[in-house]
Write a protein that holds these residues in place. Structure first.
Motif, PDB file in Angstrom:
ATOM      1  N   THR A 260      55.902  34.290  39.556  1.00  0.00           N
ATOM      2  CA  THR A 260      56.738  33.079  39.323  1.00  0.00           C
ATOM      3  C   THR A 260      57.516  33.186  37.687  1.00  0.00           C
ATOM      4  OG1 THR A 260      55.491  31.722  40.873  1.00  0.00           O
ATOM      5  CG2 THR A 260      56.577  30.351  39.231  1.00  0.00           C
TER       6      THR A 260
ATOM      7  N   LYS B 144      49.494  33.964  41.788  1.00  0.00           N
ATOM      8  CA  LYS B 144      50.752  34.405  41.342  1.00  0.00           C
ATOM      9  C   LYS B 144      50.594  34.730  40.029  1.00  0.00           C
ATOM     10  CE  LYS B 144      54.233  32.557  44.599  1.00  0.00           C
ATOM     11  NZ  LYS B 144      53.245  32.248  45.356  1.00  0.00           N
TER      12      LYS B 144
ATOM     13  N   ASP C 280      53.160  39.206  43.062  1.00  0.00           N
ATOM     14  CA  ASP C 280      54.019  37.993  43.224  1.00  0.00           C
ATOM     15  C   ASP C 280      54.133  37.358  41.849  1.00  0.00           C
ATOM     16  OD1 ASP C 280      54.315  38.003  45.970  1.00  0.00           O
ATOM     17  OD2 ASP C 280      52.323  37.634  45.981  1.00  0.00           O
TER      18      ASP C 280
ATOM     19  N   THR D  76      59.313  33.925  42.438  1.00  0.00           N
ATOM     20  CA  THR D  76      59.524  32.676  42.737  1.00  0.00           C
ATOM     21  C   THR D  76      59.874  31.978  41.299  1.00  0.00           C
ATOM     22  OG1 THR D  76      57.667  32.450  44.259  1.00  0.00           O
ATOM     23  CG2 THR D  76      58.481  30.284  43.314  1.00  0.00           C
TER      24      THR D  76
END
Length: 278
Positions: free
Chosen positions: A4, A68, A2, A27
């Motif tokens: 960002t 993240k 994950d 993200t």
């Protein structure tokens, strides 16, 4: 994984698309509500509207940072820039990310942190910024590595080249041909292609490297006048107008070999002569 990306702009959005193809959950943030909606509707990214100069609420911080890996891709800019304001905003963002259990932080910096240096600059060359942008990025580098070096790293980029989303191409020659009397005709060119930057960031995320600062640049450094004159000829545009070389013109070569060797990557565009669109 994950990830960002703070700043889904020219570089960040391309990075997001590439990572997503490798099964990374993305993200990202943009400053425009309209762009956030467009990206949310047209991609599989989670996109939020966020301005790094505004206070971030805990609810959004949890969505952006918790468990993240983080890429901070917000340039200080060159107009109306206050290095102290930028430092305050980005350092606060870093603190909040750490508070909300971010796993890793990659800060995208610039080789303008060497703007006052003449000669060859490697990753361990002492920084000597002379511009507001260079000072701003240098302060964030120091803060990040001093406070959170166990979970962070810095990637300093040379002049960026690569395709735009409207089909045009980002390259310094497009700006230089609009100027009069350009200095430093014999000074070396320090450029890096967007595709090679994305490749390097992907490796940094995968290998979870921390506590270091890397320079990223092409391996070849032609002189400005012959190189940009050649570029103009290839693109069918007027040639830049250069002044004669002066003793005070800054001669600086950015050495990115350390990053290439340690990350085990091979540049797709090792020479600026390779970078123009076909």
């Amino acid at each position: 994984m994950d990830v960002t990306i703070i700043g889904l702009g020219w570089l960040g959005l391309s990075l997001a698309h590439q990572l997503s193809q490798n099964k990374v959950n993305i993200t990202g943030t943009v400053t425009s509500t309209e762009k956030a909606k467009h990206l949310q509707d047209s991609t599989n990214f989670n996109v939020f509207t966020f301005n790094c100069y505004d206070l971030i609420e805990d609810e959004l911080a949890i969505k952006l940072f918790e468990n993240k890996r983080l890429v901070i891709n917000i340039a200080a800019g060159r107009t109306k820039l206050s290095s102290s304001t930028y430092f305050k905003a980005i350092s606060a963002l870093i603190d909040i990310a750490v508070k909300h259990q971010v796993k890793q932080i990659i800060f995208i910096s610039t080789t303008s942190v060497y703007s006052g240096y003449t000669g060859i600059v490697g990753h361990s060359t002492p920084k000597c910024p002379t511009t507001e942008s260079g000072i701003a990025h240098s302060r964030i580098e120091d803060y990040l590595l001093d406070q959170y070096g166990h979970m962070s790293l810095v990637l300093r980029l040379s002049g960026l080249v690569g395709p735009n989303y409207d089909g045009s191409f980002r390259h310094p020659v497009n700006t230089l041909v609009k100027k009069q009397q350009i200095s430093g005709p014999e000074c070396p060119v320090n450029l890096v292609h967007k595709q090679d930057v994305i490749q390097a960031i992907a490796v940094l995320l995968e290998q979870k490297i921390c506590g270091k600062a890397y320079n990223l640049c092409s391996l070849e450094h032609p002189q400005k006048q012959p190189y940009y004159t050649w570029c103009a000829q290839q693109l069918g545009i007027s040639s830049p107008n250069f002044l004669a070389q002066q003793e005070q013109d800054t001669f600086r070569i950015v050495d990115g070999k350390n990053a290439i060797e340690e990350l085990g990557i091979e540049l797709v565009y090792p020479s600026p002569f390779d970078m123009l669109p076909a």
